[in-house]
Design a protein around this motif. Structure first.
Motif, PDB file in Angstrom:
ATOM      1  N   ARG A   1      41.799 111.658 -62.453  1.00  0.00           N
ATOM      2  CA  ARG A   1      42.896 112.486 -62.958  1.00  0.00           C
ATOM      3  C   ARG A   1      43.538 113.311 -61.841  1.00  0.00           C
ATOM      4  O   ARG A   1      44.497 114.032 -62.076  1.00  0.00           O
ATOM      5  N   ASP A   2      42.974 113.225 -60.643  1.00  0.00           N
ATOM      6  CA  ASP A   2      43.414 114.012 -59.491  1.00  0.00           C
ATOM      7  C   ASP A   2      43.412 115.508 -59.811  1.00  0.00           C
ATOM      8  O   ASP A   2      44.359 116.235 -59.488  1.00  0.00           O
ATOM      9  N   LEU A   3      42.317 115.956 -60.437  1.00  0.00           N
ATOM     10  CA  LEU A   3      42.175 117.363 -60.801  1.00  0.00           C
ATOM     11  C   LEU A   3      40.893 117.939 -60.215  1.00  0.00           C
ATOM     12  O   LEU A   3      39.909 117.220 -60.020  1.00  0.00           O
ATOM     13  N   ALA A   4      40.926 119.221 -59.953  1.00  0.00           N
ATOM     14  CA  ALA A   4      39.745 119.921 -59.454  1.00  0.00           C
ATOM     15  C   ALA A   4      39.841 121.387 -59.847  1.00  0.00           C
ATOM     16  O   ALA A   4      40.932 121.915 -60.074  1.00  0.00           O
ATOM     17  N   VAL A   5      38.682 122.023 -59.936  1.00  0.00           N
ATOM     18  CA  VAL A   5      38.616 123.473 -60.140  1.00  0.00           C
ATOM     19  C   VAL A   5      37.742 124.049 -59.047  1.00  0.00           C
ATOM     20  O   VAL A   5      36.651 123.548 -58.790  1.00  0.00           O
ATOM     21  N   ILE A   6      38.262 125.074 -58.365  1.00  0.00           N
ATOM     22  CA  ILE A   6      37.484 125.753 -57.335  1.00  0.00           C
ATOM     23  C   ILE A   6      37.256 127.197 -57.769  1.00  0.00           C
ATOM     24  O   ILE A   6      37.994 127.732 -58.610  1.00  0.00           O
TER      25      ILE A   6
ATOM     26  N   ASN B   1      44.408 120.020 -69.730  1.00  0.00           N
ATOM     27  CA  ASN B   1      43.642 121.152 -70.274  1.00  0.00           C
ATOM     28  C   ASN B   1      42.170 120.840 -70.491  1.00  0.00           C
ATOM     29  O   ASN B   1      41.286 121.605 -70.089  1.00  0.00           O
ATOM     30  N   GLU B   2      41.891 119.717 -71.138  1.00  0.00           N
ATOM     31  CA  GLU B   2      40.500 119.381 -71.464  1.00  0.00           C
ATOM     32  C   GLU B   2      39.674 119.171 -70.198  1.00  0.00           C
ATOM     33  O   GLU B   2      38.543 119.658 -70.090  1.00  0.00           O
ATOM     34  N   THR B   3      40.234 118.457 -69.237  1.00  0.00           N
ATOM     35  CA  THR B   3      39.524 118.213 -67.976  1.00  0.00           C
ATOM     36  C   THR B   3      39.277 119.513 -67.230  1.00  0.00           C
ATOM     37  O   THR B   3      38.177 119.760 -66.724  1.00  0.00           O
ATOM     38  N   ILE B   4      40.292 120.362 -67.163  1.00  0.00           N
ATOM     39  CA  ILE B   4      40.146 121.639 -66.467  1.00  0.00           C
ATOM     40  C   ILE B   4      39.073 122.498 -67.126  1.00  0.00           C
ATOM     41  O   ILE B   4      38.245 123.124 -66.448  1.00  0.00           O
ATOM     42  N   THR B   5      39.061 122.537 -68.449  1.00  0.00           N
ATOM     43  CA  THR B   5      38.051 123.322 -69.164  1.00  0.00           C
ATOM     44  C   THR B   5      36.645 122.815 -68.862  1.00  0.00           C
ATOM     45  O   THR B   5      35.720 123.607 -68.632  1.00  0.00           O
ATOM     46  N   THR B   6      36.488 121.501 -68.845  1.00  0.00           N
ATOM     47  CA  THR B   6      35.175 120.916 -68.522  1.00  0.00           C
ATOM     48  C   THR B   6      34.752 121.296 -67.106  1.00  0.00           C
ATOM     49  O   THR B   6      33.590 121.692 -66.873  1.00  0.00           O
ATOM     50  N   LEU B   7      35.656 121.196 -66.155  1.00  0.00           N
ATOM     51  CA  LEU B   7      35.333 121.509 -64.766  1.00  0.00           C
ATOM     52  C   LEU B   7      35.042 122.999 -64.583  1.00  0.00           C
ATOM     53  O   LEU B   7      34.193 123.380 -63.762  1.00  0.00           O
ATOM     54  N   MET B   8      35.718 123.855 -65.334  1.00  0.00           N
ATOM     55  CA  MET B   8      35.496 125.297 -65.235  1.00  0.00           C
ATOM     56  C   MET B   8      34.083 125.679 -65.655  1.00  0.00           C
ATOM     57  O   MET B   8      33.530 126.677 -65.177  1.00  0.00           O
ATOM     58  N   ASN B   9      33.503 124.890 -66.539  1.00  0.00           N
ATOM     59  CA  ASN B   9      32.171 125.209 -67.069  1.00  0.00           C
ATOM     60  C   ASN B   9      31.033 124.540 -66.305  1.00  0.00           C
ATOM     61  O   ASN B   9      29.866 124.683 -66.689  1.00  0.00           O
ATOM     62  N   LYS B  10      31.358 123.829 -65.240  1.00  0.00           N
ATOM     63  CA  LYS B  10      30.311 123.223 -64.427  1.00  0.00           C
ATOM     64  C   LYS B  10      29.683 124.266 -63.510  1.00  0.00           C
ATOM     65  O   LYS B  10      30.260 125.330 -63.241  1.00  0.00           O
TER      66      LYS B  10
END
Length: 445
Positions: free
Chosen positions: A198-203, A318-327
């Motif tokens: 998805r070319d998404l990441a959360v830092i 949104n869903e992907t970002i939320t999942t990554l935020m909770n890792k």
């Protein structure tokens, strides 16, 4: 044809002249001051002269009517030729909402600046320091530290961290990530999670590393609903273009649900003509209300193409970002302490995946005996598609993900296992990472 832009063209000047402004002034009934004291004598009326005067007046009136009609006709034709709007007294004028974005010089400055002022505190610049293998002049390779730039959007905060969404390609392969805020203060960040497909990441930036003054100036972005976007709707792109710091470009939504041909990338994108340059990746695409409706990701770069940039719709992300935020936030492990999966792998190219009906991911060529992969039941021919919930689209992605795990830690792999009839069955496999073998291992066939 209506012209969307309100430029000051030569035709505008022509229309102003047609209203009668400018030119000589005529004052009827003015008295000559030099002769006002003289008494006028009555003279007999000259009927022939009166008739001539009346005729002259009629001719003047007729000439004025004809000239006016000819002038208006010329004005109409001129407008038609130059593409300007032709308005009549009966035509209704549309009222423009003062909050809407237009490209008129009188509104762009105020409207865009208001939106930008509200959104800019939520956008950050990201500097990625990574180590890459560079080929030397003599054909060998050497490790070299490389700096790249990108952008990010503040999307949340927990008890200990400030959370920032960006593109996976902005942070991929990083050894050090530095985030710069609106007041130009900086802090080091760690990768929370990534999704390459998805070319998404959360830092994440530890709150203790952010200055109190900075905390008072930044804010979490307001996310909009990209499903309600319409083609032609005005948008603003904000990001760290070319690494020079935050900058702003404006445009419209050119198209929706666009699919582009990029290896391992699977998403329908927003197309915009707002300039998206290197460094804008991961930045915000916002609507006229200051809501983030997309994450800028890529542009088409070609001499034959102009004004084609793309953003990931925020509602899809949104869903992907939320999942990554909770890792769990992890730190990279020194190379000699990293865990070893125990497989020999190769990329599944898009062409091969389509030709042979294979899933996109990393193909297992061999499983090394005595490793965690063998004990977990991995076999040759399987395709690894995820590691602990993060998508795997290439060997580079898998190696980057494994760089955060130590020897002895357990990872959960999502693997497409081959069946006898050529089909694939998805399985989740837990693998205990082993120590990297230095001697030549005998692969399991």
């Amino acid at each position: 044809m209506d012209n969307q832009y309100n430029y000051n063209t030569p035709n505008d000047q022509f229309q102003n002249q047609a209203t009668g402004n400018g030119g000589p002034d005529f004052h009827f009934g003015q008295t000559d001051p030099d002769f006002s004291h003289r008494k006028k004598e009555k003279k007999p009326r000259d009927h022939k002269k009166a008739a001539k005067i009346a005729g002259g007046l009629c001719f003047a009136v007729a000439f004025g009517v004809i000239a006016s009609a000819a002038f208006q006709t010329t004005n109409f034709v001129g407008n038609a030729l130059f593409g300007e709007k032709v308005k009549t007294e009966k035509s209704s004028e549309k009222k423009v909402d003062s909050t809407s974005l237009t490209r008129t010089s009188s509104t762009v400055t105020s409207d865009v600046s208001e939106v930008v002022n509200s959104v800019m505190p939520s956008v950050v610049s990201i500097t990625n320091m990574s180590v890459q293998q560079v080929q030397s002049f003599f054909g060998g390779t050497s490790s070299q530290e490389v700096q790249s730039s990108g952008s990010g959007i503040i999307v949340g905060q927990n008890d200990t961290e400030l959370l920032i969404a960006t593109n996976n390609h902005v942070v991929e392969g990083s050894t050090t990530l530095t985030v710069s805020f609106i007041n130009e203060s900086s802090a080091e960040a760690k990768i929370k999670g990534t999704d390459a497909s998805r070319d998404l990441a959360v830092i994440a930036v530890p709150l203790e590393n952010i200055e109190e003054e900075t905390m008072g100036e930044i804010k979490v972005a307001t996310l909009g609903d990209s499903t309600k976007l319409q083609v032609g709707e005005p948008v603003i792109a904000i990001g760290n273009a070319l690494g020079y710091g935050q900058s702003v470009t404006t445009g419209i939504v050119s198209a929706l649900n666009r699919q582009i041909d990029m290896e391992g990338f699977d998403a329908e994108l927003i197309q915009t003509d707002a300039a998206i340059n290197p460094g804008n990746s991961g930045g915000a695409l916002v609507n006229a209300n200051g809501e983030v409706i997309g994450i800028n990701t890529v542009k088409v770069s070609s001499d034959a193409v102009e004004g084609m940039g793309y953003a990931i719709p925020i509602s899809d992300a949104n869903e992907t970002i939320t999942t990554l935020m909770n890792k769990e936030t992890r730190e990279q492990v020194p190379e000699d302490e990293r865990g070893f999966l125990g497989v020999e792998i190769t990329n599944v190219e898009a062409e091969s995946a389509e030709l042979y009906g294979m899933p996109t991911g990393v193909y297992i060529r061999n499983v090394i005996e005595g490793t965690g992969a063998e004990k977990a039941g991995l076999v040759r021919g399987g395709v690894i598609t995820e590691l602990d919930g993060s998508s795997v689209d290439s060997m580079t992605t898998l190696q980057n993900l494994l760089s955060y795990y130590r020897v002895g830690e357990t990872v959960t792999l999502t693997v497409e296992m081959p069946g006898k009839d050529g089909s694939y069955e998805e399985k989740e496999v837990e693998v205990v990472l082993s120590e990297k073998q230095t001697e030549t291992a005998i692969p399991k066939r």
